[in-house]
Write a protein that holds these residues in place. Sequence first.
Motif, PDB file in Angstrom:
ATOM      1  N   LEU A 210      50.189  60.897 -25.231  1.00 42.80           N
ATOM      2  CA  LEU A 210      51.186  61.474 -26.131  1.00 42.80           C
ATOM      3  C   LEU A 210      51.088  62.987 -25.974  1.00 42.80           C
ATOM      4  CD1 LEU A 210      51.585  60.604 -29.952  1.00 42.80           C
ATOM      5  CD2 LEU A 210      52.467  62.632 -28.822  1.00 42.80           C
ATOM      6  N   ARG A 211      52.129  63.570 -25.408  1.00 43.22           N
ATOM      7  CA  ARG A 211      52.090  65.002 -25.115  1.00 43.22           C
ATOM      8  C   ARG A 211      53.001  65.758 -26.089  1.00 43.22           C
ATOM      9  NH1 ARG A 211      53.965  70.289 -23.852  1.00 43.22           N
ATOM     10  NH2 ARG A 211      52.464  71.217 -22.416  1.00 43.22           N
ATOM     11  N   LEU A 241      44.914  55.408 -25.975  1.00 42.89           N
ATOM     12  CA  LEU A 241      45.966  56.329 -26.435  1.00 42.89           C
ATOM     13  C   LEU A 241      45.348  57.685 -26.712  1.00 42.89           C
ATOM     14  CD1 LEU A 241      48.795  57.109 -27.404  1.00 42.89           C
ATOM     15  CD2 LEU A 241      48.249  56.076 -29.623  1.00 42.89           C
ATOM     16  N   VAL A 242      45.817  58.709 -26.017  1.00 45.08           N
ATOM     17  CA  VAL A 242      45.237  60.053 -26.112  1.00 45.08           C
ATOM     18  C   VAL A 242      46.352  61.073 -26.358  1.00 45.08           C
ATOM     19  CG1 VAL A 242      43.949  61.850 -24.877  1.00 45.08           C
ATOM     20  CG2 VAL A 242      43.374  59.427 -24.546  1.00 45.08           C
ATOM     21  N   ILE A 243      46.104  62.012 -27.266  1.00 42.84           N
ATOM     22  CA  ILE A 243      46.998  63.161 -27.417  1.00 42.84           C
ATOM     23  C   ILE A 243      46.552  64.214 -26.414  1.00 42.84           C
ATOM     24  CG2 ILE A 243      47.750  65.014 -28.944  1.00 42.84           C
ATOM     25  CD1 ILE A 243      47.561  63.101 -31.265  1.00 42.84           C
ATOM     26  N   GLU A 244      47.459  64.585 -25.535  1.00 41.97           N
ATOM     27  CA  GLU A 244      47.137  65.443 -24.391  1.00 41.97           C
ATOM     28  C   GLU A 244      48.001  66.698 -24.417  1.00 41.97           C
ATOM     29  OE1 GLU A 244      45.554  67.160 -21.921  1.00 41.97           O
ATOM     30  OE2 GLU A 244      44.872  65.141 -21.349  1.00 41.97           O
ATOM     31  N   HIS A 245      47.347  67.874 -24.372  1.00 41.77           N
ATOM     32  CA  HIS A 245      48.076  69.139 -24.419  1.00 41.77           C
ATOM     33  C   HIS A 245      48.170  69.836 -23.061  1.00 41.77           C
ATOM     34  CE1 HIS A 245      47.100  68.821 -28.799  1.00 41.77           C
ATOM     35  NE2 HIS A 245      48.306  69.326 -28.908  1.00 41.77           N
ATOM     36  N   ALA A 246      47.708  69.214 -22.005  1.00 41.85           N
ATOM     37  CA  ALA A 246      47.793  69.839 -20.686  1.00 41.85           C
ATOM     38  C   ALA A 246      49.259  70.095 -20.333  1.00 41.85           C
ATOM     39  CB  ALA A 246      47.148  68.948 -19.634  1.00 41.85           C
ATOM     40  N   PRO A 247      49.529  71.086 -19.472  1.00 38.36           N
ATOM     41  CA  PRO A 247      50.922  71.348 -19.066  1.00 38.36           C
ATOM     42  C   PRO A 247      51.591  70.076 -18.563  1.00 38.36           C
ATOM     43  CG  PRO A 247      49.489  73.093 -18.268  1.00 38.36           C
ATOM     44  CD  PRO A 247      48.591  72.032 -18.838  1.00 38.36           C
ATOM     45  N   ILE A 248      52.812  69.850 -19.008  1.00 42.48           N
ATOM     46  CA  ILE A 248      53.463  68.578 -18.698  1.00 42.48           C
ATOM     47  C   ILE A 248      53.726  68.420 -17.213  1.00 42.48           C
ATOM     48  CG2 ILE A 248      55.860  69.339 -19.013  1.00 42.48           C
ATOM     49  CD1 ILE A 248      56.150  66.578 -20.598  1.00 42.48           C
ATOM     50  N   ASP A 249      53.920  69.538 -16.495  1.00 40.89           N
ATOM     51  CA  ASP A 249      54.178  69.389 -15.060  1.00 40.89           C
ATOM     52  C   ASP A 249      52.935  68.978 -14.288  1.00 40.89           C
ATOM     53  OD1 ASP A 249      52.955  71.805 -15.387  1.00 40.89           O
ATOM     54  OD2 ASP A 249      54.493  72.993 -14.393  1.00 40.89           O
ATOM     55  N   THR A 250      51.757  69.011 -14.936  1.00 44.73           N
ATOM     56  CA  THR A 250      50.549  68.449 -14.313  1.00 44.73           C
ATOM     57  C   THR A 250      50.354  66.984 -14.690  1.00 44.73           C
ATOM     58  OG1 THR A 250      49.034  69.050 -16.113  1.00 44.73           O
ATOM     59  CG2 THR A 250      49.459  70.721 -14.422  1.00 44.73           C
ATOM     60  N   ALA A 265      62.228  67.074 -19.814  1.00 46.12           N
ATOM     61  CA  ALA A 265      61.098  66.617 -19.009  1.00 46.12           C
ATOM     62  C   ALA A 265      61.445  65.354 -18.233  1.00 46.12           C
ATOM     63  CB  ALA A 265      59.886  66.353 -19.903  1.00 46.12           C
ATOM     64  N   ALA A 266      62.418  64.598 -18.712  1.00 48.43           N
ATOM     65  CA  ALA A 266      62.835  63.388 -17.998  1.00 48.43           C
ATOM     66  C   ALA A 266      63.357  63.734 -16.608  1.00 48.43           C
ATOM     67  CB  ALA A 266      63.913  62.655 -18.796  1.00 48.43           C
ATOM     68  N   ALA A 271      62.561  63.852 -10.738  1.00 51.57           N
ATOM     69  CA  ALA A 271      62.374  64.646  -9.517  1.00 51.57           C
ATOM     70  C   ALA A 271      61.043  64.342  -8.856  1.00 51.57           C
ATOM     71  CB  ALA A 271      62.472  66.133  -9.847  1.00 51.57           C
ATOM     72  N   ALA A 272      60.029  64.011  -9.667  1.00 51.01           N
ATOM     73  CA  ALA A 272      58.693  63.723  -9.136  1.00 51.01           C
ATOM     74  C   ALA A 272      58.514  62.259  -8.744  1.00 51.01           C
ATOM     75  CB  ALA A 272      57.637  64.110 -10.168  1.00 51.01           C
ATOM     76  N   GLY A 273      59.565  61.448  -8.892  1.00 47.22           N
ATOM     77  CA  GLY A 273      59.459  60.038  -8.537  1.00 47.22           C
ATOM     78  C   GLY A 273      58.871  59.174  -9.626  1.00 47.22           C
ATOM     79  N   THR A 274      58.843  59.674 -10.857  1.00 52.81           N
ATOM     80  CA  THR A 274      58.291  58.930 -11.990  1.00 52.81           C
ATOM     81  C   THR A 274      59.411  58.208 -12.731  1.00 52.81           C
ATOM     82  OG1 THR A 274      56.497  60.530 -12.260  1.00 52.81           O
ATOM     83  CG2 THR A 274      57.001  59.134 -14.159  1.00 52.81           C
ATOM     84  N   ARG A 275      59.215  56.943 -13.063  1.00 47.25           N
ATOM     85  CA  ARG A 275      60.213  56.197 -13.822  1.00 47.25           C
ATOM     86  C   ARG A 275      60.376  56.787 -15.218  1.00 47.25           C
ATOM     87  NH1 ARG A 275      57.427  50.665 -11.991  1.00 47.25           N
ATOM     88  NH2 ARG A 275      55.727  52.189 -11.849  1.00 47.25           N
ATOM     89  N   VAL A 276      61.571  56.636 -15.768  1.00 49.03           N
ATOM     90  CA  VAL A 276      61.912  57.241 -17.057  1.00 49.03           C
ATOM     91  C   VAL A 276      62.635  56.224 -17.926  1.00 49.03           C
ATOM     92  CG1 VAL A 276      63.475  58.905 -18.175  1.00 49.03           C
ATOM     93  CG2 VAL A 276      62.004  59.639 -16.285  1.00 49.03           C
ATOM     94  N   ALA A 277      62.335  56.260 -19.224  1.00 49.94           N
ATOM     95  CA  ALA A 277      63.130  55.530 -20.216  1.00 49.94           C
ATOM     96  C   ALA A 277      63.413  56.485 -21.373  1.00 49.94           C
ATOM     97  CB  ALA A 277      62.392  54.289 -20.714  1.00 49.94           C
TER      98      ALA A 277
END
Length: 397
Positions: A210-211, A241-250, A265-266, A271-277
């Motif tokens: 969860l970012r 389940l982890v709350i993660e604050h790292a930059p989203i592009d990483t 971000a979708a 663009a990075a080949g990641t599936r999206v909903a």
Amino acid sequence: MQVLLVANFDSGLKYAGRVAEAVARAGGEPDIRIPTTVSPHRLGADQVVAATGRPVRYEPWDDIVRAAAGSDVVVPVFEGPLVERFIREVHEAAGPRMPVVGAGYVGMVLYDVIGGYLSRSLADVLAVNSRADLAEFAAAARGLGLPDGNLLLAGLALLPAATLPMRDGPIRTVLLADQPTVPRRVADRAYLWDRLLAYARLHPDREVLLRPRHRPGEETFHRMEHSPVAWAATRTLPPNLVIEHAPIDTLIPRSDLLLTVSSTAALEAIAAGTRVAFVADWVGDAALNPRLLPSGLLRRFDDIDADRIGTADPAWLADVFPAAEGPAPAERFARRLLAVAAGEAPRMHQELWDSSFSAGRRATDAVLADRAVVARRFTPRRVAAGALRRALRAVQG
């Protein structure tokens, strides 16, 4: 050629950084500044580092306006009304030596479509993110008698020209790109996070991230009123389940599925080949997702739980990634700015400034500003205070 880029929030600074890199590659000299007298301006050091690796200077608004007036090119990366204010003030400060002005959008245009266009319409180059946006802006220009030669179909400057092939392996890591004000109500936000918690329990073999849009206390354009950090303190989270604050592009490249209601971000994920909903438990203007209906990616959480994930509609992909062939979006924008400054492409600002619509818009704004000053003099509190002062003077006299 001096190119001044100005931003006042983190995603705007990220956009400015990408354009600055493209300007440098094209032979220009970029200079990024943050105004210290316009809110939000308290960008933390971590936010700056995450947004751009280029040097950034902090200066008062008026100093930046003067610096802009002496630059060859200026790109204000603000919310629409502040872009318009900045261009007007630079115009007044620069006189005949008006710099070339560029403007764009840091994310998908999901609301206030025509208002946002008009706030940026005085730019010599207005970088447009999608073909749908271009059609709407051009139609607005025609309807208002404005020239549309400043519209450049570039694509979103945060994105590459083309997408990577979509990964189709097993889903092992799921990332929720949270938004600060979508959904807005605390009950709705808690519902979204509770559904993610239930998803993590349903799929214990998957890492669920969860970012939040920003850390508690950090500044951004849309400030988060209800934080998932506070929500998590009232729940027992499963270990996956982890709350993660790292930059989203990483985080995006190592995720197999990105969930969001309507975050830009979708597009970075696609663009990075990641599936999206796109989570469709809310559909409406407040969720900023009606313009996403053509994507083919809206899914309710019941579908997401069951891995009924859609694939993006090819026509929608072609719309939001219009630069699939040729230079990347930031390169297209930077090259056009430098070409206009070099006299190799037409300048549009003065023609737009002199148009009857723009002149009338400025005149109306001036009248309304004067009326606002007068109205503030006659607020109930001021009227009561004035009456009290007159009564005291009468008694004392």
